[in-house]
Write a protein that holds these residues in place. Structure first.
Motif, PDB file in Angstrom:
ATOM      1  N   PRO A 131       0.844  -1.198   0.000  1.00 37.88           N
ATOM      2  CA  PRO A 131       0.000   0.000   0.000  1.00 37.88           C
ATOM      3  C   PRO A 131       0.883   1.253   0.000  1.00 37.88           C
ATOM      4  O   PRO A 131       1.967   1.261   0.582  1.00 37.88           O
ATOM      5  N   ASP A 132       0.429   2.287  -0.671  1.00 39.76           N
ATOM      6  CA  ASP A 132       1.170   3.548  -0.673  1.00 39.76           C
ATOM      7  C   ASP A 132       1.122   4.173   0.709  1.00 39.76           C
ATOM      8  O   ASP A 132       0.121   4.063   1.417  1.00 39.76           O
ATOM      9  N   PRO A 133       2.203   4.865   1.104  1.00 36.12           N
ATOM     10  CA  PRO A 133       2.156   5.601   2.363  1.00 36.12           C
ATOM     11  C   PRO A 133       1.000   6.606   2.344  1.00 36.12           C
ATOM     12  O   PRO A 133       0.691   7.180   1.309  1.00 36.12           O
ATOM     13  N   VAL A 134       0.386   6.803   3.488  1.00 37.13           N
ATOM     14  CA  VAL A 134      -0.774   7.685   3.597  1.00 37.13           C
ATOM     15  C   VAL A 134      -0.373   9.126   3.883  1.00 37.13           C
ATOM     16  O   VAL A 134      -1.000  10.057   3.392  1.00 37.13           O
ATOM     17  N   LEU A 135       0.677   9.327   4.667  1.00 40.69           N
ATOM     18  CA  LEU A 135       0.993  10.653   5.177  1.00 40.69           C
ATOM     19  C   LEU A 135       2.103  11.337   4.374  1.00 40.69           C
ATOM     20  O   LEU A 135       3.296  11.100   4.606  1.00 40.69           O
ATOM     21  N   GLU A 136       1.703  12.192   3.461  1.00 42.76           N
ATOM     22  CA  GLU A 136       2.673  12.968   2.694  1.00 42.76           C
ATOM     23  C   GLU A 136       3.419  13.904   3.632  1.00 42.76           C
ATOM     24  O   GLU A 136       2.859  14.407   4.599  1.00 42.76           O
TER      25      GLU A 136
END
Length: 194
Positions: A131-136
């Motif tokens: 899954p892509d990281p959520v927190l830019e």
């Protein structure tokens, strides 16, 4: 140096060893769980004044009663015990709550506090992968947990193996290393097929 603060989501379960090690290193560790005393490790109990030896540099455990199913309430309860923004987020949150919980706690993090996110092998999608990281804006080390092969059989990772692997990712994050994926144990190859 002022006390560093870590928010550890899942720190009263399989990440107990990780939370204990951060406490032993002098961190203040905020530990949300359904029950504030459930699963606290020896270092966490000691930091709360329970029986046991408290290391000279021991940090403080800050248990918080909270539920992943109510992410905004969880964030408010964590905010109530934080003395300042968290310097580190370690999170092992079930996929069904993951995005909402991480977005709810994001404002509680110091910019650009690193994130270490833990996934079981079921989080790996056959086509998309991790899954892509959520927190830019927060460099994210991702950890995926597998199994250990023993001859013709296999077993799940122990608490110690999980914590050791997650702590390696925590150290990489705190050293400012580039975001990457860390695998602990073996992963079912059928999950990785594209």
């Amino acid at each position: 140096m002022s006390e560093r603060t870590a928010l550890v989501l899942g720190g009263t379960g399989m990440l107990k060893g990780c939370a204990d090690e951060l406490l032993n290193q002098g961190w203040q560790v905020v530990l949300p769980s359904r029950r504030a005393d459930t699963g606290l490790g020896r270092a966490a109990r000691a930091s709360l004044g329970a029986r046991g030896h408290v290391p000279q540099q021991a940090g403080r455990a800050r248990p918080v009663v909270a539920d992943w199913a109510r992410p905004e309430e969880l964030a408010e309860r964590v905010r109530a015990v934080l003395e300042r923004p968290a310097d580190l987020l370690v999170a092992w949150v079930h996929a069904s709550y993951r995005d909402d919980v991480l977005r709810a706690v994001a404002p509680l993090l110091a910019p650009p506090a690193p994130v270490v996110e833990v996934h079981d092998s079921g989080a790996i999608q056959p086509v998309r992968g991790m899954p892509d990281p959520v927190l830019e804006g927060h460099p994210t080390q991702q950890v995926v947990l597998g199994f250990v092969r023993q001859g013709d059989a296999h077993r799940w990772l122990s608490h110690e193996e999980t914590s050791e692997g997650v702590l390696e990712a925590v150290h990489r994050a705190l050293e400012g290393r580039a975001p990457s994926v860390h695998q602990i144990g073996e992963i079912d190859t059928w999950v990785m097929r594209h």
